[in-house]
Design an enzyme around this catalytic site. Structure first.
Site, PDB file in Angstrom:
ATOM      1  N   SER A 150      -3.376   5.263  -0.238  1.00 19.26           N
ATOM      2  CA  SER A 150      -3.485   4.611   0.929  1.00 19.26           C
ATOM      3  C   SER A 150      -3.914   5.222   2.503  1.00 19.26           C
ATOM      4  O   SER A 150      -4.763   6.291   2.169  1.00 19.26           O
ATOM      5  CB  SER A 150      -2.659   3.629   1.333  1.00 19.26           C
ATOM      6  OG  SER A 150      -3.301   2.466   1.543  1.00 19.26           O
ATOM      7  N   HIS A 192      -8.618   1.743  -1.443  1.00 14.30           N
ATOM      8  CA  HIS A 192      -8.293   0.754  -1.862  1.00 14.30           C
ATOM      9  C   HIS A 192     -10.053  -0.112  -2.270  1.00 14.30           C
ATOM     10  O   HIS A 192     -10.175  -1.614  -1.558  1.00 14.30           O
ATOM     11  CB  HIS A 192      -7.566  -1.009  -0.759  1.00 14.30           C
ATOM     12  CG  HIS A 192      -5.926   0.068  -0.986  1.00 14.30           C
ATOM     13  ND1 HIS A 192      -5.099  -0.315  -1.471  1.00 14.30           N
ATOM     14  CD2 HIS A 192      -5.635   0.549   0.256  1.00 14.30           C
ATOM     15  CE1 HIS A 192      -3.892   0.472  -1.242  1.00 14.30           C
ATOM     16  NE2 HIS A 192      -4.527   0.542   0.394  1.00 14.30           N
ATOM     17  N   GLU A 219      -7.867   1.831  -6.263  1.00 17.19           N
ATOM     18  CA  GLU A 219      -6.654   1.340  -6.161  1.00 17.19           C
ATOM     19  C   GLU A 219      -6.350   1.983  -7.293  1.00 17.19           C
ATOM     20  O   GLU A 219      -7.004   1.747  -8.482  1.00 17.19           O
ATOM     21  CB  GLU A 219      -5.780  -0.060  -6.380  1.00 17.19           C
ATOM     22  CG  GLU A 219      -5.890  -0.346  -4.589  1.00 17.19           C
ATOM     23  CD  GLU A 219      -5.096  -1.976  -4.561  1.00 17.19           C
ATOM     24  OE1 GLU A 219      -4.723  -2.460  -5.594  1.00 17.19           O
ATOM     25  OE2 GLU A 219      -5.807  -2.856  -3.256  1.00 17.19           O
TER      26      GLU A 219
END
Lengths: 307, 307
Positions: A150, A192, A219
């Site tokens: 992330s 994401h 993800e």
């Protein structure tokens, strides 16, 4: 100051190992939300790339709002995966980031795992510090494998997607670029990606920097980048490459937050399980159109060493 | 059988106008949810393309589950826009679609508006009927302007996106292709495009038919296609063109519903307000990269006349 503590072990003897590259530096940006409970394909691969269960793995969790909790979560997972030496690279402030203690810890690492959170928080801590330089030394000269999930993935590139809206359609300056750690010099990494519908956002930054490759990672999906060798997609989703090198856009003609026209973007969709090798003659090399070989070439090109 | 009734007017004298092309046939696929209450930019443009308020406009609402309600809604809007002659092209069944009455109505039309609903319902009614042939005669030989919204847009192309899931990532056979009306022969049209995140779905069909252009139209957005001339985007969103002519995919190697690898797709994002003309020397022609000129050329190429 915190001393390096490798799990239950005494201070490591292999800290004296000569600083020769043991392997090609590998990067592993992860699109967030990687499986930590079930098969843990991505984290297992990370451990493998670091050298297996005997590797010395540190977790850099300073991007997180609660670094200790983030560290404990990964400590648990890496423990379950059989890693013998896991430690927290706990950098508390900029002074600490300039300390020999932190530098020593970084140089004494086979694999660094950068947790999620806010990429700007991490960069505010590291920018132009000794720790920053040590990370480059570890990666470029000592073959340390660096993974980030992330925010930890976004931070791996030199031009870092810092924050921004996620407009359905690309808009000028919808997202802000800042400077990241710079291990990838010719790409901008978003995460994401398909889950949060970030195509519009990544196209927005591509219009601003069409010389960069846009890398959208889903993800529970990781892009393994092996310097000078090739890339591989691991996990559940896909990696979307956006190549804007032949792009024509109206970026220069419009105001901030106006809608962009974008003509001639190349899109490559690389699903998990696929490898893209630059080794001539390999099956994957033959499968790749020349334009994708160029794009992969940008990804695996060595960035400037900032050590 | 229903006779043509043009609003409040008596049967039209201009039914005897010789069947010469009065203007280039124009198509106007609309991505659904076009504004019918406020500025009505798209519906106004449709009226203009039909020849203005004096044009004879018919509404084909048979794709809808409630054709009468759909007709009444558009009757109201076109009335508010000052259109003098609006009628319902009310095709009740296949026999009716083969009747002279329906054929006469179709040939006596300046503008046809196809409502939303289910594109398969509409094609089941029209396929290989006289009405189908009359629509081609009206478009190709009489310059009738044809607009369609949502399902009415999908149905305009020869290879019609009939139904399907909207996977985040493209999968083999995620969506089903069927035969549509065929006014666009080299493109597949999808609608509600960025609103419903249909990139994965359109890429899925592109892998099946890489010779086609994927056309993703946003809501309240229309693509005006002028035969042999160019295209224009009208409304609020954008049109996404996906050009798969240089695509390499693993379509042939995988099973149904497996994840696709797609390498070398060209993506063009055309925002509302932009025009893409094939007239050499025009500003928009100069702005377009050659690969986009080719793509627009596919969109405006005359399809096979099925009259």
């Amino acid at each position: 100051m915190q001393l390096a503590t490798w799990g239950l072990l005494a201070p490591p003897a292999w800290a004296q190992v000569p600083a020769l590259p043991r392997r090609v530096g590998r990067l592993m940006p992860i699109g967030g939300a990687e499986d930590r409970m079930q098969d843990r394909v991505i984290l297992r691969r990370f451990v493998e790339l670091c050298g297996g269960p005997g590797a010395r793995i540190r977790v850099l969790s300073a991007a997180s709002g609660d670094p200790k909790a983030a560290w404990r979560a990964y400590q648990g997972v890496f423990g379950e995966l059989g890693v013998l030496h896991t430690a927290h690279l706990d950098i508390t402030d900029v002074d600490h980031a300039n300390s020999q203690d932190v530098v020593d810890q970084i140089l004494d690492t086979d694999g660094l795992f950068i947790s999620g959170g806010d990429q700007r928080r991490l960069m505010a801590l590291l920018w132009e510090t000794e720790a920053f330089r040590a990370l480059h030394t570890a990666f470029h000269l000592r073959g340390c494998c660096i993974a980030g999930t992330s925010a930890g993935a976004a931070v791996l590139s030199r031009h870092m997607l810092a924050q921004g809206d996620t407009p359905r359609l690309p808009e000028k300056e919808a997202a802000e670029l800042d400077l990241g750690l710079g291990f990838v010099s010719k790409a901008i990494i978003d995460q994401h990606f398909s889950e949060r519908g970030r195509l519009g956002r990544l196209l927005s930054v591509l219009a601003q920097r069409p010389d960069m490759l846009g890398v959208g990672i889903d993800e529970d999906t990781a892009l393994v980048i092996e310097r000078g060798v090739g890339v591989e997609v691991v996990g559940q989703g896909a990696v979307t490459l956006l190549d804007g090198r032949q792009l024509r856009s109206n970026y220069e003609d419009i105001e901030s937050r106006e809608r962009l026209e974008m003509l001639g973007v190349r899109l490559h969709l690389l699903p998990a399980g696929r490898r893209y090798s630059l080794t001539p003659g390999s099956e994957s090399f033959r499968r790749m159109p020349p334009i994708l070989r160029e794009a992969v070439g940008l990804l695996v090109a060595p960035g400037p060493i900032r050590g």
